[in-house]
Design an enzyme around this catalytic site. Structure first.
Site, mmCIF file in Angstrom:
data_model
loop_
_atom_site.group_PDB
_atom_site.id
_atom_site.type_symbol
_atom_site.label_atom_id
_atom_site.label_comp_id
_atom_site.label_asym_id
_atom_site.label_seq_id
_atom_site.Cartn_x
_atom_site.Cartn_y
_atom_site.Cartn_z
ATOM 1 N N GLY A 103 -12.259 1.448 -2.950
ATOM 2 C CA GLY A 103 -13.653 1.556 -2.511
ATOM 3 C C GLY A 103 -14.123 0.283 -1.834
ATOM 4 C CE1 TYR A 146 3.397 -1.280 -14.438
ATOM 5 C CE2 TYR A 146 5.635 -0.453 -14.191
ATOM 6 C CZ TYR A 146 4.641 -1.335 -13.822
ATOM 7 O OH TYR A 146 4.871 -2.271 -12.831
ATOM 8 C CE LYS A 150 1.931 -0.678 -11.186
ATOM 9 N NZ LYS A 150 1.097 -1.640 -10.437
ATOM 10 C CE1 TYR A 160 -11.491 5.083 -0.982
ATOM 11 C CE2 TYR A 160 -10.248 6.386 -2.581
ATOM 12 C CZ TYR A 160 -11.412 5.737 -2.209
ATOM 13 O OH TYR A 160 -12.500 5.732 -3.053
ATOM 14 C CB THR A 176 10.574 -9.537 -8.809
ATOM 15 O OG1 THR A 176 10.657 -8.522 -7.799
ATOM 16 C CG2 THR A 176 10.345 -10.876 -8.124
#
Length: 314
Positions: A103, A146, A150, A160, A176
């Site tokens: 938003g 999780y 996601k 959007y 990572t």
């Protein structure tokens, strides 16, 4: 001077992103609630004229008076220890928090980068995992807080893009590692290094034949930076990770060797829904970004081991 807003700014990856954007001449507004992030990770930035920090929870309405050019939504508990300790908040950050940041991006006409994850692919039946693979996820298992958060955020980000023509990009981040990870993070790299440096038993879950690929944080940040600035990537979903694949048992031996550790390797039951294989297909990142990892595993691990030696006081 272009302005960037980074949520999760005091986290492992978020703090490195702050450093990179500031280094490249951007003004950075960092937001973090310190649920899993650490003030230590951004202490060196406090007082920097190109950095403003706001202690805030993105699950609340976000008001930023500044003009913002790019928003990177990286707030979310990311290790199994964290998201299993904070299951509901994890889902809020990647549902309500994503709604709030999207938003804001719409209001500011800002480019939007969403930090997704290789967990999107679940326990994959396709190997390596390309962006076109839909995944194999248990929607009611313990890890779903999780995984599904996601996946919801990815769907919302694309909504959007399609409905409001917002310039959104999704980064699917594979394992990572690097400095600023917490020693008690719960993920395999900090676990093994901490245990090895303390000569404690190295805990391998399952029989150790499951595989992972490990990307050094500098390489990942370089890829995210390219995705953030590149033109003509609106609506793209891109894997970032290192395609070199290692069995966990072999990885434990590499850590023992690099730390000269006397730690024995012990085996524990494999957690529910733990993926057996994990390796990114980075064809898209190579083709669209000219990106691929540069830091080899042993070099990256040596840097992280030195960082952890300092944290432990060795």
């Amino acid at each position: 001077m272009k302005k960037v807003l980074i949520t999760g700014a005091a986290g492992f990856i978020g703090s490195h992103l702050c450093d990179r954007f500031i280094k490249e001449g951007f003004y950075v507004v960092g937001i973090d609630s310190f649920l899993t992030g650490s003030p230590d990770n951004i202490a060196h930035l406090i007082g920097n004229e190109k950095f403003k920090f706001i202690k805030y929870d993105v699950t609340n309405f976000i008001y930023i008076p500044d003009e913002i050019d790019i928003i990177l939504h990286f707030a979310c508990p990311a290790s199994p220890v964290d998201y299993l300790n904070h299951p509901i908040h994890t889902m809020k950050v990647d549902s309500i928090g994503t709604i709030n940041t999207l938003g804001l991006a719409k209001a500011k006409k800002a480019r939007y980068i969403f930090a997704s994850t290789s967990e999107i692919y679940g326990d994959p039946q396709v190997h390596p995992q390309p962006e076109t693979y839909w995944g194999n996820v248990n929607s009611i298992g313990p890890r779903s807080v999780y995984d599904e958060a996601k996946r919801f955020s990815e769907a919302l980000t694309m909504a959007y893009y399609r409905k409001h023509n917002l310039d959104t990009r999704i980064v699917r981040i594979f394992n990572t590692y690097g400095p600023r990870m917490r020693m008690n993070d719960g993920r395999v790299v900090p676990n093994f290094i901490t245990q090895a440096l303390k000569n404690e038993p190295i805990t391998v879950y399952g029989d150790g034949t499951q595989t992972r690929s490990f990307c050094y944080v500098d390489d990942l940040i370089g890829g995210i930076f390219k995705i953030s600035l590149a033109e003509n990537l609106a609506g793209e979903v891109i894997n970032l990770g290192n395609p070199e694949e290692y069995k966990i048992i072999d990885f434990a031996q590499i850590i023992k060797e690099l730390t000269d550790s006397k730690s024995p390797i012990v085996f524990k039951p494999l957690p529910q829904d733990d993926p057996k294989q994990r390796k990114p297909d980075i064809t898209l990142a190579r083709g669209k970004l000219g990106w691929q990892p540069k830091v080899n595993l042993k070099e990256g691990l040596k840097r992280m081991i030195e960082y952890f030696r300092g944290r432990i006081g060795l």
